[in-house]
Design a protein around this motif. Structure first.
Motif, PDB file in Angstrom:
ATOM      1  N   TRP A   1       0.830  -1.222   0.000  1.00  0.00           N
ATOM      2  CA  TRP A   1       0.000   0.000   0.000  1.00  0.00           C
ATOM      3  C   TRP A   1       0.860   1.266   0.000  1.00  0.00           C
ATOM      4  O   TRP A   1       0.589   2.217  -0.747  1.00  0.00           O
TER       5      TRP A   1
ATOM      6  N   PRO B   1       3.905   2.490  -3.414  1.00  0.00           N
ATOM      7  CA  PRO B   1       3.428   3.259  -4.588  1.00  0.00           C
ATOM      8  C   PRO B   1       3.020   4.676  -4.218  1.00  0.00           C
ATOM      9  O   PRO B   1       3.248   5.616  -4.987  1.00  0.00           O
ATOM     10  N   LEU B   2       2.430   4.819  -3.034  1.00  0.00           N
ATOM     11  CA  LEU B   2       2.008   6.142  -2.562  1.00  0.00           C
ATOM     12  C   LEU B   2       3.211   7.074  -2.424  1.00  0.00           C
ATOM     13  O   LEU B   2       3.195   8.214  -2.903  1.00  0.00           O
TER      14      LEU B   2
ATOM     15  N   THR C   1      -5.815  10.005  -1.640  1.00  0.00           N
ATOM     16  CA  THR C   1      -4.712   9.256  -2.258  1.00  0.00           C
ATOM     17  C   THR C   1      -5.219   7.912  -2.746  1.00  0.00           C
ATOM     18  O   THR C   1      -6.137   7.325  -2.175  1.00  0.00           O
TER      19      THR C   1
ATOM     20  N   THR D   1      -3.886   3.997  -4.229  1.00  0.00           N
ATOM     21  CA  THR D   1      -2.835   3.016  -4.475  1.00  0.00           C
ATOM     22  C   THR D   1      -3.439   1.865  -5.263  1.00  0.00           C
ATOM     23  O   THR D   1      -4.460   1.303  -4.867  1.00  0.00           O
TER      24      THR D   1
END
Length: 599
Positions: free
Chosen positions: A336, A339-340, A414, A416
């Motif tokens: 999780w 990538p964020l 956000t 992901t």
């Protein structure tokens, strides 16, 4: 009001850092490098420990005794003759020891409290650097929060070593680098005070740990990256048209910094080259035959070190269910979070305001990583084997994390997504809180001795010795450097700690014990002996002869524990029989048990 809020937040992160670093500070057993720090900081020497004869507990631990008459001259003399480290931290630790006057019971806590305090100080230090570099209090707060809870930072802060001092000096040097980059952007001269400060900090860094030189090389790479980006117009620069002479003066001051730093570093070169212990103490970093494992190990070792900057659950637990659960939890978190963080980093490079800071610290971190892999694959020196050496670029990574977390914090939502799986959506503020919460839990994992556990585990060996041996014990090892002395010191301290903790339950009065076997058990528990045999690889018969002679001088029955004994021996003539049971292995201690009878 805003300033008060910023101050309160910074105090909160500092308090959290203090709790995580000082909690359970003396829980983990000391390991060999920490023994070196304590002995030399006390102004003592390992050379006073007798070799080639049996010694008792107090003689083995004599170098750990506080001597009020020991001074800085003793620290320098013993350190530079017996170790391969520069002296600044050891001098600072010596003054710290003199301030508190440690006893045997308080030595571990006092020895580790100085690095822990320096680790706490790194939190406000990284805040001010982040705020200055990115012109953003939010970046500073995120960097401070990440530094406070980073499991890697807590691991370094709870060791009686010089790495947290190195981190503070890296932060100070990065401040000067950032100032230089900003002055280049403004086409302005770097102030004289900053030139002098940068030289002093760099010289202190090298005098604290020789690997600080890697920090300086990485800074040079980062500075080149900044100049390169400015040359191609990817970084904004001042419109002022300065004459060529003025531009030369800008570069000349950077050259002065480089020359001053090199001059300060060269002071230590003769000492480093003349130290005969240097190669012996660092041979474990040198790769031997280049097998397939040798080629891929640096990559996985580096990845493991990077992951622990933000996340470390109890994957070193002895409970398999806990290990599996922790591994799954970390995997889900990283799937999780990574990538964020990467998407936020990429976006920040396209945003004008934080771009300079991202280029500086991104270039710095990439440069340091490049140097680490160059050492591993070109020179055959694998620095990734020791995650503690990442201290040379750890603050740069924290600042990058601070910048990306600040960007995420300001993002309303956000997302992901991995492959074609459904996207995970969460608000930016909650995402930052989750990442910091994982860091906090990971920090508790470290200070609870469930993560970053010591390689040497005398706390696991002593119960085995006490379970197996019901007669007096001799613990023997071969000695090459002070590392082997530290290995036995770890066993001795742990033995004494357990004796103090359980002696009252074990027997109340030896004079009341009438059973012969019980008397032997009391004696075994109370009076271990230690033997350090000087290692003579070309003359193993001398080592065996010393062991035979020592055994012949001790009362029987006796249990002989050969711990990390690097010379093969045959003990049939001494009527010593090898233990027939398969005993559990212990990290850091390879051992064999012999039961020696009277006849």
């Amino acid at each position: 009001m805003i300033k008060n809020k910023q101050l309160l937040l910074l105090l909160l992160w500092t308090a959290i850092a203090c709790i995580l670093r000082f909690a359970n500070l003396d829980l983990k057993p000391l390991w060999t490098d920490e023994f070196s720090t304590l002995v030399f900081s006390l102004g003592n020497s390992f050379r006073g420990v007798p070799l080639d004869r049996a010694i008792d507990f107090s003689t083995l631990l004599q170098p750990l005794q506080f001597r009020p008459d020991a001074g800085i001259a003793d620290v320098l003399n013993h350190l530079l003759l017996e170790s391969n480290h520069p002296p600044v931290y050891f001098m600072l630790a010596h003054w710290w020891m003199r301030l508190f006057g440690p006893t045997q019971d308080s030595l571990v806590w006092i020895g580790r409290s100085l690095p822990a305090l320096l680790g706490v100080i790194s939190v406000p230090a990284i805040y001010f650097l982040g705020k200055f570099a990115f012109n953003s209090s939010l970046v500073g707060q995120c960097a401070a929060a990440m530094m406070a809870v980073s499991p890697y930072g807590i691991y370094l802060a709870q060791e009686a070593r010089h790495y947290t001092l190195g981190i503070l000096l890296v932060i100070a040097s990065l401040f000067c680098l950032t100032l230089a980059a900003k002055k280049l952007q403004q086409r302005a001269l770097m102030p004289i005070w900053a030139v002098l400060l940068w030289i002093i900090v760099n010289c202190l860094g090298i005098a604290s740990h020789y690997f600080f030189a890697l920090t300086l090389c990485a800074e040079a790479i980062a500075l080149i990256a900044v100049i390169w980006q400015q040359f191609y117009g990817k970084l904004s620069i001042s419109d002022s048209q300065q004459p060529i002479v003025w531009q030369f003066q800008i570069l000349w001051r950077l050259i002065v910094v480089a020359l001053g730093t090199v001059a300060g570093g060269l002071v230590w070169l003769p000492i480093f080259l003349s130290n005969k212990y240097g190669s012996e103490l660092t041979n474990w970093l040198v790769s031997g035959d280049r097998t397939f494992v040798d080629w891929i190990s640096p990559i996985f070792q580096a990845l493991a070190g990077w992951i622990t900057i933000i996340s470390l659950l109890p994957v070193e637990s002895s409970n398999l269910a806990v290990v599996v659960g922790s591994a799954i939890g970390m995997a889900i978190f990283l799937i999780w979070a990574l990538p964020l963080l990467l998407n936020a980093l990429k976006t920040s490079l396209k945003t004008p305001d934080p771009r300079l800071g991202t280029v500086i610290f991104g270039g710095f971190a990439i440069g340091a990583i490049f140097l680490f892999f160059s050492f591993a694959y070109i020179l055959g020196i694998d620095l990734t084997r020791g995650p503690r050496y990442n201290f040379v670029y750890f603050p740069g990574v924290i600042l990058l994390l601070g910048s990306t977390l600040a960007f995420i914090y300001d993002t309303p939502t956000t997302k992901t997504r991995w492959f074609n799986l459904p996207a995970i959506e969460v608000s930016g503020k909650k995402a930052v809180m989750l990442i910091l919460a994982m860091g906090f839990v990971s920090g508790i994992t470290v200070n609870s001795n469930l993560g970053y556990r010591k390689y040497y585990k005398p706390d696991l060996l002593i119960p085995i010795i006490r379970e197996v041996s019901k007669v007096p014990v001799l613990i023997a090892t071969t000695q090459k450097t002070h590392v082997e002395i530290g290995e036995l010191m770890g066993i001795g301290l742990e033995w004494e700690r357990r004796k103090k903790g359980s002696a009252a339950d074990y027997v109340t009065d030896v004079t009341d014990v009438t059973d012969v076997r019980k008397k032997q058990e009391v004696k075994a528990f109370d009076s271990p002996r230690f033997l350090l045999v000087k290692q003579r690889r070309d003359e193993p018969e001398i080592v065996a002869g010393i062991l035979d002679k020592t055994l012949s001088q001790l009362e029987r029955p006796l249990d002989l524990w050969l711990v990390n004994f690097r010379i093969p021996v045959i003990l049939a003539a001494q009527k010593c029989q090898l233990e027939s049971r398969d005993l559990p292995g212990v990290d850091g201690y390879e051992y064999q048990v012999y039961h020696c009878s009277r006849s």
